[in-house]
Design an enzyme around this catalytic site. Structure first.
Site, PDB file in Angstrom:
ATOM      1  N   ASP A 148       0.945   3.093   4.786  1.00  0.00           N
ATOM      2  CA  ASP A 148       0.014   3.892   3.383  1.00  0.00           C
ATOM      3  C   ASP A 148      -1.060   3.978   4.525  1.00  0.00           C
ATOM      4  O   ASP A 148      -1.614   6.104   4.373  1.00  0.00           O
ATOM      5  CB  ASP A 148      -0.774   2.607   2.947  1.00  0.00           C
ATOM      6  CG  ASP A 148      -1.462   1.136   3.524  1.00  0.00           C
ATOM      7  OD1 ASP A 148      -0.828   1.550   4.410  1.00  0.00           O
ATOM      8  OD2 ASP A 148      -2.102   1.435   2.575  1.00  0.00           O
ATOM      9  N   ARG A 151      -5.812   0.497  -6.671  1.00  0.00           N
ATOM     10  CA  ARG A 151      -3.871   0.896  -6.887  1.00  0.00           C
ATOM     11  C   ARG A 151      -3.207   2.163  -7.350  1.00  0.00           C
ATOM     12  O   ARG A 151      -2.359   2.950  -6.993  1.00  0.00           O
ATOM     13  CB  ARG A 151      -2.610  -0.492  -6.117  1.00  0.00           C
ATOM     14  CG  ARG A 151      -3.232  -0.921  -5.032  1.00  0.00           C
ATOM     15  CD  ARG A 151      -1.883  -2.296  -5.153  1.00  0.00           C
ATOM     16  NE  ARG A 151      -2.187  -3.492  -4.222  1.00  0.00           N
ATOM     17  CZ  ARG A 151      -2.045  -3.015  -2.871  1.00  0.00           C
ATOM     18  NH1 ARG A 151      -2.410  -2.384  -1.861  1.00  0.00           N
ATOM     19  NH2 ARG A 151      -2.429  -4.262  -2.304  1.00  0.00           N
ATOM     20  N   ASP A 157      -5.754   0.433  -1.785  1.00  0.00           N
ATOM     21  CA  ASP A 157      -6.683  -1.267  -2.804  1.00  0.00           C
ATOM     22  C   ASP A 157      -7.949  -1.627  -1.699  1.00  0.00           C
ATOM     23  O   ASP A 157      -8.209  -1.352  -0.810  1.00  0.00           O
ATOM     24  CB  ASP A 157      -6.000  -2.603  -3.313  1.00  0.00           C
ATOM     25  CG  ASP A 157      -5.818  -3.603  -1.986  1.00  0.00           C
ATOM     26  OD1 ASP A 157      -5.535  -2.919  -0.492  1.00  0.00           O
ATOM     27  OD2 ASP A 157      -5.861  -4.329  -1.943  1.00  0.00           O
ATOM     28  N   GLY A 162       0.853  -0.841   0.285  1.00  0.00           N
ATOM     29  CA  GLY A 162       0.162   0.387   0.168  1.00  0.00           C
ATOM     30  C   GLY A 162       0.520   0.887   0.560  1.00  0.00           C
ATOM     31  O   GLY A 162       0.478   2.124  -0.474  1.00  0.00           O
ATOM     32  N   ASP A 171      -4.843   2.644  10.699  1.00  0.00           N
ATOM     33  CA  ASP A 171      -6.883   2.158  11.047  1.00  0.00           C
ATOM     34  C   ASP A 171      -6.332   1.817  12.733  1.00  0.00           C
ATOM     35  O   ASP A 171      -6.755   2.924  13.268  1.00  0.00           O
ATOM     36  CB  ASP A 171      -7.512   1.211  10.173  1.00  0.00           C
ATOM     37  CG  ASP A 171      -8.603   0.821  10.223  1.00  0.00           C
ATOM     38  OD1 ASP A 171      -9.127   1.712   9.992  1.00  0.00           O
ATOM     39  OD2 ASP A 171      -9.053  -0.105   9.272  1.00  0.00           O
ATOM     40  N   THR A 172      -6.986   0.359  12.766  1.00  0.00           N
ATOM     41  CA  THR A 172      -6.788  -0.008  14.201  1.00  0.00           C
ATOM     42  C   THR A 172      -5.519   0.333  15.189  1.00  0.00           C
ATOM     43  O   THR A 172      -5.398   0.644  16.074  1.00  0.00           O
ATOM     44  CB  THR A 172      -7.257  -1.117  14.140  1.00  0.00           C
ATOM     45  OG1 THR A 172      -6.642  -2.423  14.291  1.00  0.00           O
ATOM     46  CG2 THR A 172      -8.884  -1.536  13.847  1.00  0.00           C
ATOM     47  N   GLY A 173      -4.516   0.121  14.396  1.00  0.00           N
ATOM     48  CA  GLY A 173      -3.385   0.222  14.328  1.00  0.00           C
ATOM     49  C   GLY A 173      -1.899  -0.889  14.719  1.00  0.00           C
ATOM     50  O   GLY A 173      -1.364  -1.555  15.094  1.00  0.00           O
ATOM     51  N   LYS A 203      -6.666   7.483  11.065  1.00  0.00           N
ATOM     52  CA  LYS A 203      -8.294   7.141  11.018  1.00  0.00           C
ATOM     53  C   LYS A 203      -8.278   7.301  12.456  1.00  0.00           C
ATOM     54  O   LYS A 203      -8.260   6.357  13.378  1.00  0.00           O
ATOM     55  CB  LYS A 203      -8.766   5.419  10.287  1.00  0.00           C
ATOM     56  CG  LYS A 203      -9.085   5.800   9.089  1.00  0.00           C
ATOM     57  CD  LYS A 203      -9.880   4.524   8.771  1.00  0.00           C
ATOM     58  CE  LYS A 203      -9.705   4.408   7.845  1.00  0.00           C
ATOM     59  NZ  LYS A 203     -10.521   3.163   6.741  1.00  0.00           N
TER      60      LYS A 203
END
Ligand code: IMP
Ligand code: MG
Length: 174
Positions: A99, A164, A158, A43, A102-104, A130
């Site tokens: 890239d 991508r 993606d 990513g 998100d949750t980590g 995020k």
């Protein structure tokens, strides 16, 4: 398969402006210290290639690839490296280029893995963050842009391997 329903979110120009700004900050901070910039495949490949071109410090470059197993229903995933760094990290500063955080889960795993190699420091530079879904406490030092909980594609990111190659960022709306 094709992805339909894409809504434009961030332009190529806006991304490039931020990438240059971040490259400036990073160059100022590391100056002539030994630095390895690590790209998290797949990513981050576009972000990484643009970012490193604007760095005025002269880092070494390396690549990792992660695989994560576990269903969405399980709260934790099993994460492994399917491709590890090849450059020795001991005594050098490490900057992980991601890239999106998100949750980590993925970035936490990576930080711990790379810290075990005795580097001088480990920091993270992510294109997207995020804040609404981040569940960890480790600091993410460089965040180019913050977004909501929407799922995005383009500029390396993606949806089931699609999207991508797009130059701009889109929200997948279906
Ligand atoms: P985390 O482990 O939950 O932080 O997830 C991070 C990984 O999930 C990223 O490296 C991406 O591969 C993927 N991911 C999370 N959100 C998105 C998104 O909106 N678009 C594309 N990939 C995403
Ligand atoms: Mg990723």
């Amino acid at each position: 398969m094709r992805i339909t329903n894409l809504k434009p979110l961030i332009s190529e120009e806006a991304i490039q402006t931020r990438v240059k700004e971040m490259a400036g900050e990073i160059s100022t901070l590391y100056k002539d210290e030994p630095l390895v910039v690590v790209c998290v495949l797949k990513g981050a490949f576009m972000f990484f290639s643009d970012l490193v071109r604007h760095l005025t410090c002269k880092p070494e470059l390396d690549f990792v690839r992660l695989a994560s197993y576990g269903s969405a229903a399980q709260r934790s995933k099993t994460i492994t490296f399917t491709k590890d760094v090849e450059i020795p990290l001991e005594g050098k500063h490490v900057l992980i280029v991601e890239d999106i955080v998100d949750t980590g889960e993925s970035i936490e795993h990576m930080i711990k893995e790379l810290e075990a190699r005795n580097p001088a420091s480990v920091e993270v530079c992510t294109l997207f963050f995020k804040p609404g879904s981040y569940r960890k406490t480790l600091p993410i030092k460089y965040r180019a842009m913050e977004i909501g909980n929407e799922f995005i594609v383009g500029y390396g990111l993606d949806y089931d391997q699609l999207g991508r190659s797009l130059k701009d960022i889109y929200v997948v709306t279906e």
